[in-house]
Every structure is written in C-alpha cells, then in structure tokens.
Design a protein around this motif. Structure first.
Motif, PDB file in Angstrom:
ATOM      1  N   GLU A  98    -102.080   6.858 -88.704  1.00 29.93           N
ATOM      2  CA  GLU A  98    -103.475   6.811 -89.152  1.00 29.93           C
ATOM      3  C   GLU A  98    -104.297   7.880 -88.465  1.00 29.93           C
ATOM      4  OE1 GLU A  98    -103.733   2.005 -90.114  1.00 29.93           O
ATOM      5  OE2 GLU A  98    -104.151   2.763 -88.102  1.00 29.93           O
ATOM      6  N   ASP A  99    -104.088   8.063 -87.162  1.00 27.41           N
ATOM      7  CA  ASP A  99    -104.841   9.071 -86.417  1.00 27.41           C
ATOM      8  C   ASP A  99    -104.560  10.469 -86.953  1.00 27.41           C
ATOM      9  OD1 ASP A  99    -105.956   7.169 -84.763  1.00 27.41           O
ATOM     10  OD2 ASP A  99    -104.476   7.411 -83.174  1.00 27.41           O
ATOM     11  N   MET A 100    -103.289  10.761 -87.234  1.00 29.06           N
ATOM     12  CA  MET A 100    -102.935  12.093 -87.709  1.00 29.06           C
ATOM     13  C   MET A 100    -103.461  12.345 -89.110  1.00 29.06           C
ATOM     14  SD  MET A 100    -101.570  13.409 -85.117  1.00 29.06           S
ATOM     15  CE  MET A 100    -102.491  12.247 -84.085  1.00 29.06           C
ATOM     16  N   ARG A 101    -103.304  11.379 -90.000  1.00 26.02           N
ATOM     17  CA  ARG A 101    -103.781  11.559 -91.374  1.00 26.02           C
ATOM     18  C   ARG A 101    -105.293  11.735 -91.419  1.00 26.02           C
ATOM     19  NH1 ARG A 101     -99.939   6.717 -93.050  1.00 26.02           N
ATOM     20  NH2 ARG A 101     -98.030   7.881 -93.561  1.00 26.02           N
ATOM     21  N   ALA A 102    -106.015  11.038 -90.533  1.00 27.18           N
ATOM     22  CA  ALA A 102    -107.473  11.169 -90.486  1.00 27.18           C
ATOM     23  C   ALA A 102    -107.897  12.572 -90.096  1.00 27.18           C
ATOM     24  CB  ALA A 102    -108.064  10.158 -89.500  1.00 27.18           C
ATOM     25  N   ARG A 103    -106.996  13.324 -89.470  1.00 27.23           N
ATOM     26  CA  ARG A 103    -107.294  14.691 -89.053  1.00 27.23           C
ATOM     27  C   ARG A 103    -106.612  15.724 -89.936  1.00 27.23           C
ATOM     28  NH1 ARG A 103    -107.687  11.199 -85.176  1.00 27.23           N
ATOM     29  NH2 ARG A 103    -109.126  11.493 -83.444  1.00 27.23           N
ATOM     30  N   GLY A 104    -106.109  15.272 -91.071  1.00 28.27           N
ATOM     31  CA  GLY A 104    -105.478  16.193 -91.996  1.00 28.27           C
ATOM     32  C   GLY A 104    -104.103  16.656 -91.565  1.00 28.27           C
TER      33      GLY A 104
END
Length: 246
Positions: A98-104
């Motif tokens: 989730e953290d990575m996807r939120a940052r593209g």
C-alpha cells in the motif's frame, strides 16, 4: 507536457474538486504512469501554470500538498523531484504494498522462505499461542520497482489464512480477504548496521545503516495475528510520527 495536460483535462470533465486538488490527482497519475523519472525535475511551477492554463497559486498549492505527503521533495536551486526516500508514518497501520502504490511505485517480492511450522517459544510468547500451534512463515525481500527496500520476516497464525499460497504480493491483502487483517499494532523501531548477509540481499554495503522494525498485529477482538521483523535500508526510509501533548 501533453500527457499531463490530457490527464488534467480528463479529470476536470466530471470533477467538482477544487482545481488544485485536480492538479494533485493529475500529478499523482503522471508519476504513477512514469511520466517523470526519479532523477528528473518536474517542470517549473511557472511552466506548469502556462502549460495547464492555471494560476501559479494553484500550482504552488498543489505541489505544497504533495510535498507535505512526502511524494515530492523540493531541492533549493534545482526544482521539485519525486521523493525516492520513503516517508513511513509510524502511527498508521499500512502494508508495504500500500505504501509503495501510494507513491506510484511497483511493489514486488523475492521469496526467501515460505513454510508452515509450529511456533517457536518466542513466537508463542509474542502471539499468545499454545506450544505446538500452527503458523505460516513468510521471509522475503521487498522491492519498490527494481530497488530492494527491506527484508521481511513475518509469522502469521495459520488459522487466520486459508493456505500458505494465499499470500502473493501483499500479506495484508490476503489477511483482509480472509477477514483477519490487523486493526492495530505495536511497533518497535531500532537502529542497526547491516551485516554481510543483510547487505548482500539489499544490494548495500556491510556496515551501512539500517532500521529494524518489529510489529505485533492484533485483530479487532484482541487476538494477535502477526509477528513481523523487517530490516529497512537506512538510505531509503524515514519513519515519522505525529506527537501531541494530549
């Protein structure tokens, strides 16, 4: 700039959001689609305003918000860049994916171990399980795009997942599908120097700074479901927490 302008136009057609929030969404989508590289400065705020036919105040407000989120970073004299360091909110219970996807960023894993077993004495104590209780162990290298970010050593109560193969990319996604996603956790952060094995797996140097995070996750009814120890690259991560006097 054509692509960003098209994204902005598509968002604005059916949106009641303020213009600066539409621009924030357009920039997030542009970053997600890799229109800007991690070492490439975004167009200057003045140029963005001209190309998108918005005011510089709108551009500045949109970028200010993305800087506060940690998605962008300002480098004096150089411009605005995608923040390659990950700013993790220590007070918010989210998964690595989730953290990575939120940052593209594109999260993936390389498995080191995926096995079923019984609890060790330490795991039994932490997870409040009886000796001999079944658990699943998931050990892997976590990547953002093609960059190794952390080593993850997780132990999950076996009764909380349908099978060992249920975990593919995101462990929390698998737990949520099973109705057993943690709703709160206790976390402990400590500093360390990477040993030879950790450094090799993280493509770093032995003795580089690292961060160790232990997390014990609980279900809504108070049962412990997850005991996880992660080793993060110190040059890639910042952990932040909001403090108050109350």
């Amino acid at each position: 700039m054509t692509s960003l302008a098209e994204i902005m136009q598509n968002l604005g057609q059916n949106s009641s959001l303020p213009l600066y929030q539409q621009l924030q969404r357009a920039l997030r989508e542009a970053i997600d689609k890799r229109l800007f590289g991690p070492d490439e400065a975004l167009p200057a705020e003045r140029q963005l305003a001209i190309d998108l036919s918005v005011s510089r105040i709108t551009v500045r407000k949109a970028i200010d918000g993305l800087v506060e989120e940690g998605l962008l970073v300002r480098r004096p004299g150089s411009g605005n860049f995608i923040n390659t360091r990950i700013e993790k909110n220590f007070a918010k219970l989210t998964s690595f994916s989730e953290d990575m996807r939120a940052r593209g960023r594109d999260p993936r894993s390389v498995w080191l171990k995926r096995a079923e077993g019984t609890v060790t004495p330490e795991e039994a104590l932490r997870l409040r399980l009886s000796p001999g209780a079944a658990v699943y162990r998931f050990h892997r290298i976590r990547y953002a795009d093609e960059v190794p970010m952390c080593l993850e050593y997780a132990t999950i109560v076996a009764a909380c997942l349908p099978s060992l193969e249920a975990v593919q990319v995101s462990m929390y996604d698998a737990l949520e599908k099973a109705g057993n996603r943690p709703v709160r956790a206790l976390q402990r952060l400590s500093a360390l120097l990477l040993n030879a094995e950790q450094a090799a797996l993280l493509q770093a140097n032995q003795g580089d700074a690292g961060l160790a995070v232990e997390r014990l996750g609980f279900l809504r009814d108070g049962r412990a479901v997850e005991f996880c120890r992660s080793i993060f690259r110190g040059d890639m991560y910042d952990f932040v927490a909001e403090l108050s006097t109350s």
